[in-house]
Design an enzyme around this catalytic site. Sequence first.
Site: not given
Ligand code: ZN
Length: 485
Positions: A249-250, A253, A279
């Site tokens: 997830h990170e 980003h 996101e």
């Molecule tokens: Zn996030």
Amino acid sequence: LAEVEDLSRVIYLLDWDQQVLMPRGGGTVRAEQLATVQKLAHELFIDDEIGRLLDELRPYEESLPFESDDASLIRVTRRDWEKQRPVPTDLSAEMAKAGSEGMAAWAAAREAGDFGAFRPWLDRTLELKHRYIACFEPAEESYDILLDDYEPGLTTTEVRAVFDRLREVIVPLVDAVATDEAARFMAGPFPSQAQRALSLEALKAFGFDEESFRLDLSVHPFCTSLGIDDVRLTTRFEEGLESLFSSMHECGHGLYEHGVAPALERTPLGTGASMSLHESQSRLWENVIGRSLPFWRWFWPMTQAAFPEALGGVTLEEFHRAINRVRRSYIRVASDEVTYGLHIILRFELEQELLSGRLATGDLPEAWNARFEELIGTPVPDDRVGCLQDIHWSGGALGYFPSYQLGNVVSLQIWEKVREALPDVDEQIERGSFGDVHEWLRENLYRHGRKFTTAETLERLVGTGIDPEPYLRYLQAKFGSTVAA
Ligand code: ZN
């Protein structure tokens, strides 16, 4: 503008350090340091001279194509200037200080499960938000002004329409597919060191390179970027395998930040366009790719080899089912793709009620628990896994939560375009090859930085605004079918 941008990255660094390295005792002086740097950045930016230059540049801006770097720089800077200018520097510094102190207080209150210890900080956040909102012309709803900080131009009414549609489909879907059955092997053991090594395998295949990225530990996983080639990701190791998914997830980003065109560095354009677009990328890499069967056809042998004790006798299909299990869980960041949206709707509604005063902060735990049970269908045992679980309110981030779910929605609008452009994307992922996906996203989204708003970006990419239907089709196809099977 480059100096303002430098100062804002210094703030990110102080914040990263506070969450990753700083001993707890540093909290008081750190809050002062953050307030000082914030004050300098704010004063420098809202200066009359910038306003004068923006006026002077208007004819030049109008002579350029809308999408050119220079026209975008002038346009976005003007929007930022008009948003920051009405806010007194003292208030801006006070908000930075309160955010830093609030985060430290939240970490201790969460650990102790003591909402009473956190409540005064929540009151302070709300008081500051009211003063902040009062700086601007009244909006249709006060919440619009907070939302606009994360989603320029988007209104509460628009978000509500999207969320109402999601709720209509997701609540019955959860009823149909949620299960309490837990796969025994998901309890581990998953030793931290092996988790870290395995996470890095996935991240490196996605595009994490050690010259430009770091992966560290923090209480709440996050990503920050100090520059295009200085991207900081964090994770936390728990009993299950959440860390692997939160790292992916990170990383999503981070890839966005790392993909911004170098020409935009040290300008107000040198970061992601909005929190929902940001996101959309973290969720795309974490879920749409990272929880897909093609991904696991590639990654399963490595995972099994990393955790022979827990996963030695497990099949790929059993594992894939376990990581996509729909469960009425308490924690947003550990929740599955189906219930996730309900966690956000809960926060979106409570934030508006806190802000309007319809809900007193002292009544928050009770309201949280009642609403949670109504939406997700299970009682909350304590505030640690209830209203104390997220860092956002402590840091002053009110109006941020909707971006998470809008990101899910947008990720599928974008993913449908990726599929059209790369018809063999599943085969590529099965081979552990992510270069074409990464390149498509870089070319069509990442490199533009903040040049376009969410609405402008979607208009360019898919020709519509925020549309929940591709996301709902995806949920139905992925989770509805597991019931049928
Ligand atoms: Zn996030």
